[in-house]
Design a protein around this motif. Structure first.
Motif, short mmCIF file in Angstrom:
data_model
loop_
_atom_site.label_atom_id
_atom_site.label_comp_id
_atom_site.label_asym_id
_atom_site.label_seq_id
_atom_site.Cartn_x
_atom_site.Cartn_y
_atom_site.Cartn_z
N VAL A 224 0.74 -1.08 0.02
CA VAL A 224 0.07 0.04 0.04
C VAL A 224 0.90 1.25 0.09
O VAL A 224 1.65 1.30 1.02
CB VAL A 224 -0.82 0.03 1.29
CG1 VAL A 224 -1.88 1.45 1.17
CG2 VAL A 224 -1.67 -1.13 1.37
N LEU A 225 0.80 1.99 -1.10
CA LEU A 225 1.73 3.47 -1.19
C LEU A 225 0.58 4.42 -1.50
O LEU A 225 -0.38 4.43 -2.17
CB LEU A 225 2.68 3.20 -2.29
CG LEU A 225 3.88 2.20 -2.11
CD1 LEU A 225 4.79 1.91 -3.50
CD2 LEU A 225 4.93 2.70 -0.93
N PRO A 226 1.02 5.77 -1.17
CA PRO A 226 0.26 6.78 -1.60
C PRO A 226 0.33 6.74 -3.10
O PRO A 226 1.53 6.90 -3.78
CB PRO A 226 1.14 7.96 -0.84
CG PRO A 226 2.25 7.32 -0.47
CD PRO A 226 2.30 5.87 -0.21
N PRO A 227 -0.62 7.24 -3.71
CA PRO A 227 -0.76 7.17 -5.20
C PRO A 227 0.01 8.44 -5.72
O PRO A 227 0.08 9.51 -5.18
CB PRO A 227 -2.16 7.03 -5.60
CG PRO A 227 -2.73 7.99 -4.30
CD PRO A 227 -2.06 7.59 -3.33
N GLY A 228 0.68 8.15 -6.85
CA GLY A 228 1.20 9.31 -7.74
C GLY A 228 2.58 9.85 -7.14
O GLY A 228 2.89 11.00 -7.52
N VAL A 229 3.35 9.20 -6.26
CA VAL A 229 4.42 9.53 -5.89
C VAL A 229 5.81 9.31 -6.97
O VAL A 229 5.95 7.88 -7.34
CB VAL A 229 5.06 8.94 -4.49
CG1 VAL A 229 6.10 9.21 -4.03
CG2 VAL A 229 3.98 9.03 -3.54
N ALA A 230 6.38 10.23 -7.42
CA ALA A 230 7.51 10.10 -8.32
C ALA A 230 8.80 9.53 -7.45
O ALA A 230 9.23 10.11 -6.40
CB ALA A 230 7.89 11.40 -8.71
N ALA A 231 9.35 8.45 -7.88
CA ALA A 231 10.53 7.85 -7.09
C ALA A 231 11.64 8.59 -7.51
O ALA A 231 11.91 8.53 -8.87
CB ALA A 231 10.31 6.41 -7.29
N LYS A 232 12.32 8.46 -6.72
CA LYS A 232 14.05 8.90 -6.96
C LYS A 232 15.06 7.77 -6.90
O LYS A 232 15.99 7.60 -7.43
CB LYS A 232 14.50 10.16 -5.97
CG LYS A 232 15.57 10.64 -6.38
CD LYS A 232 16.06 12.08 -5.67
CE LYS A 232 16.15 11.80 -4.20
NZ LYS A 232 16.60 12.90 -3.09
N ALA A 233 14.42 7.10 -5.91
CA ALA A 233 15.25 5.93 -5.53
C ALA A 233 14.75 4.90 -4.73
O ALA A 233 13.76 5.07 -4.41
CB ALA A 233 16.91 6.19 -4.76
N PHE A 234 15.21 3.57 -4.53
CA PHE A 234 14.59 2.65 -3.84
C PHE A 234 15.66 2.24 -3.07
O PHE A 234 16.89 2.13 -3.30
CB PHE A 234 14.15 1.60 -4.60
CG PHE A 234 12.93 2.00 -5.34
CD1 PHE A 234 11.63 1.88 -4.67
CD2 PHE A 234 13.16 2.31 -6.50
CE1 PHE A 234 10.61 2.32 -5.55
CE2 PHE A 234 12.04 2.89 -7.34
CZ PHE A 234 10.57 2.76 -6.96
N ALA A 235 15.67 1.76 -1.63
CA ALA A 235 16.47 1.20 -0.70
C ALA A 235 16.10 0.21 0.20
O ALA A 235 14.74 0.11 0.51
CB ALA A 235 17.17 2.29 0.19
N VAL A 236 16.97 -0.78 0.68
CA VAL A 236 16.44 -1.84 1.54
C VAL A 236 17.36 -1.62 2.73
O VAL A 236 18.59 -1.19 2.61
CB VAL A 236 16.62 -3.28 1.02
CG1 VAL A 236 16.30 -4.15 2.15
CG2 VAL A 236 15.52 -3.39 -0.20
N THR A 237 16.72 -1.59 3.87
CA THR A 237 17.65 -1.30 5.28
C THR A 237 17.18 -2.30 6.12
O THR A 237 16.16 -3.14 6.03
CB THR A 237 17.14 -0.12 6.00
OG1 THR A 237 15.63 -0.04 6.18
CG2 THR A 237 17.48 1.22 4.97
N VAL A 238 18.00 -2.59 7.35
CA VAL A 238 17.68 -3.60 8.21
C VAL A 238 17.12 -3.09 9.32
O VAL A 238 17.71 -1.86 9.95
CB VAL A 238 19.02 -4.39 8.69
CG1 VAL A 238 18.74 -5.33 9.77
CG2 VAL A 238 19.81 -5.31 7.26
N GLU A 239 16.04 -3.23 9.86
CA GLU A 239 15.35 -2.60 10.76
C GLU A 239 14.54 -3.71 11.92
O GLU A 239 14.80 -4.80 11.77
CB GLU A 239 14.13 -1.72 10.33
CG GLU A 239 14.57 -0.97 9.19
CD GLU A 239 15.25 0.42 9.70
OE1 GLU A 239 15.14 0.32 10.98
OE2 GLU A 239 15.69 1.04 8.79
N PRO A 240 14.31 -2.89 13.33
CA PRO A 240 13.83 -3.94 13.98
C PRO A 240 12.46 -4.63 13.47
O PRO A 240 11.78 -3.97 12.80
CB PRO A 240 13.40 -2.91 15.34
CG PRO A 240 14.16 -1.68 14.97
CD PRO A 240 14.53 -1.85 13.61
N ALA A 241 12.51 -5.79 13.92
CA ALA A 241 11.25 -6.69 13.55
C ALA A 241 9.99 -5.74 13.60
O ALA A 241 9.73 -5.08 14.67
CB ALA A 241 10.87 -8.05 14.48
#
Ligand SMILES: [Zn+2]
Length: 258
Positions: A224-241
Motif C-alpha cells: 500500500v503506497l500513496p498514489p502518484g509518488v515520483a520515485a528518486k530511488a529505492f533502498a532496503v535497510t535492516v530494521e527492528p522486527a
C-alpha cells in the motif's frame, strides 16, 4: 379378532392411524403374538411413506377405502361390524382431508430439508467464486505493473557480501510496486528487511517489510503506497522486527532511478 386380519387394507389403515376402537385394539393384541402380522404392519408403514413421495394423494386411499367397504359388506352377520364403526367416524371427505394433510406435512418437511441443503451449497459456491475472483484480480494487478510501458525497472545492488545481494523493483506510480531480492543473508528473528521508496521530494516512504528465505530470496508485492509518488530511488535497510516509519538501520541495497 383371534386370527390374522384377512386383508392388507387393515394393515394400511392401521399404519395410517385410521383404524380405531375395537378394531385397533384387536389388531394390537394380535400383533403382540404374531411376528407375521408385525412384519405386515411394517410393510404397510413403508407403503404409506412411499405414498408421500409418489402419486396424487387421493388415489391409494380411495382404493383402500373401496376395498375395505367390500370387505365390510362381505362379512358374515354374526361377526361384529368393527371396520364400519371405525369407518363411520371417517366419512369420505374427512378421510381424504386427513390423508392430504399427512402427505402435505411430509412433502413440506422434505422441501424445507432440501431448501436448507441447497442454500448451504449456494453459499459455499459463492465464497469459492469470490476467492477465485480476488486471486485473479491480484494476478492481473501484478501483470499490469510488469507490462505497463511506463513502469520503472530499478536494480538494487550492494558492494559488500558475496554472492552479491541483488534487488529488482518494478514501480508504476499509478499501478503499484513489485520488488524481488536475491542473495540476502538471513536475519536474526528480532530484525527485518524494510523496503523504502525515496521520493523526488520529502522523506522516504515505507514500501513494506520482508524476510529472506533460506535461499536468500525475498519479495514485496503490491504494498500500500500513496498514489502518484515520483520515485528518486529505492533502498532496503535492516530494521527492528515489525518495521519502522523512517529508516534507521544500515542500507543493504540501494538503487537510483536513472
Ligand atoms: Zn397374524
Amino acid at each position: 379378532m383371534n386370527g390374522h386380519p384377512q386383508l392388507n387394507e387393515d394393515f394400511d389403515l392401521y399404519a395410517l392411524g385410521a383404524l380405531e376402537g375395537e378394531e385397533k385394539q384387536a389388531l394390537e393384541v394380535h400383533l403382540r403374538s404374531c411376528t407375521d402380522c408385525r412384519r405386515k404392519v411394517e410393510e404397510a408403514r413403508g407403503r404409506v411413506a412411499l405414498l408421500a413421495l409418489a402419486a396424487p394423494p387421493e388415489v391409494p386411499p380411495r382404493q383402500i377405502r373401496d376395498r375395505l367397504l367390500r370387505q365390510i359388506h362381505a362379512k358374515p352377520v354374526e361377526q361384529p361390524p368393527p371396520p364400519l364403526a371405525a369407518f363411520r367416524r371417517w366419512p369420505r371427505p374427512a378421510f381424504a382431508l386427513l390423508l392430504a394433510t399427512i402427505l402435505l406435512a411430509i412433502a413440506t418437511a422434505l422441501l424445507v430439508f432440501q431448501n436448507g441443503r441447497l442454500s448451504r451449497r449456494v453459499s459455499e459456491l459463492q465464497a469459492a467464486a469470490l476467492q477465485q475472483q480476488e486471486e485473479t484480480e491480484r494476478a492481473r494487478s501484478v501483470l499490469e505493473v510488469l507490462t505497463a510501458p511506463d513502469t520503472l525497472q530499478v536494480t538494487l545492488v550492494s558492494g559488500a557480501a558475496q554472492p552479491l545481494p541483488l534487488g529488482k523493483t518494478f514501480y508504476n506510480s499509478r499501478k503499484g510496486l513489485l520488488f524481488y531480492a536475491a542473495n540476502l543473508p538471513a536475519l536474526p528473528p528480532d530484525q527485518t528487511y524494510q523496503l523504502w521508496l525515496v521520493p523526488a521530494e520529502g522523506n522516504p516512504v515505507s514500501a513494506g517489510i520482508f524476510t529472506a528465505d533460506p535461499k536468500g530470496d525475498g519479495a514485496v508485492l503490491l504494498p500500500v503506497l500513496p498514489p502518484g509518488v515520483a520515485a528518486k530511488a529505492f533502498a532496503v535497510t535492516v530494521e527492528p522486527a515489525g518495521g519502522v516509519t523512517q529508516p534507521t538501520g544500515p542500507k543493504v541495497l540501494i538503487g537510483v532511478v536513472s
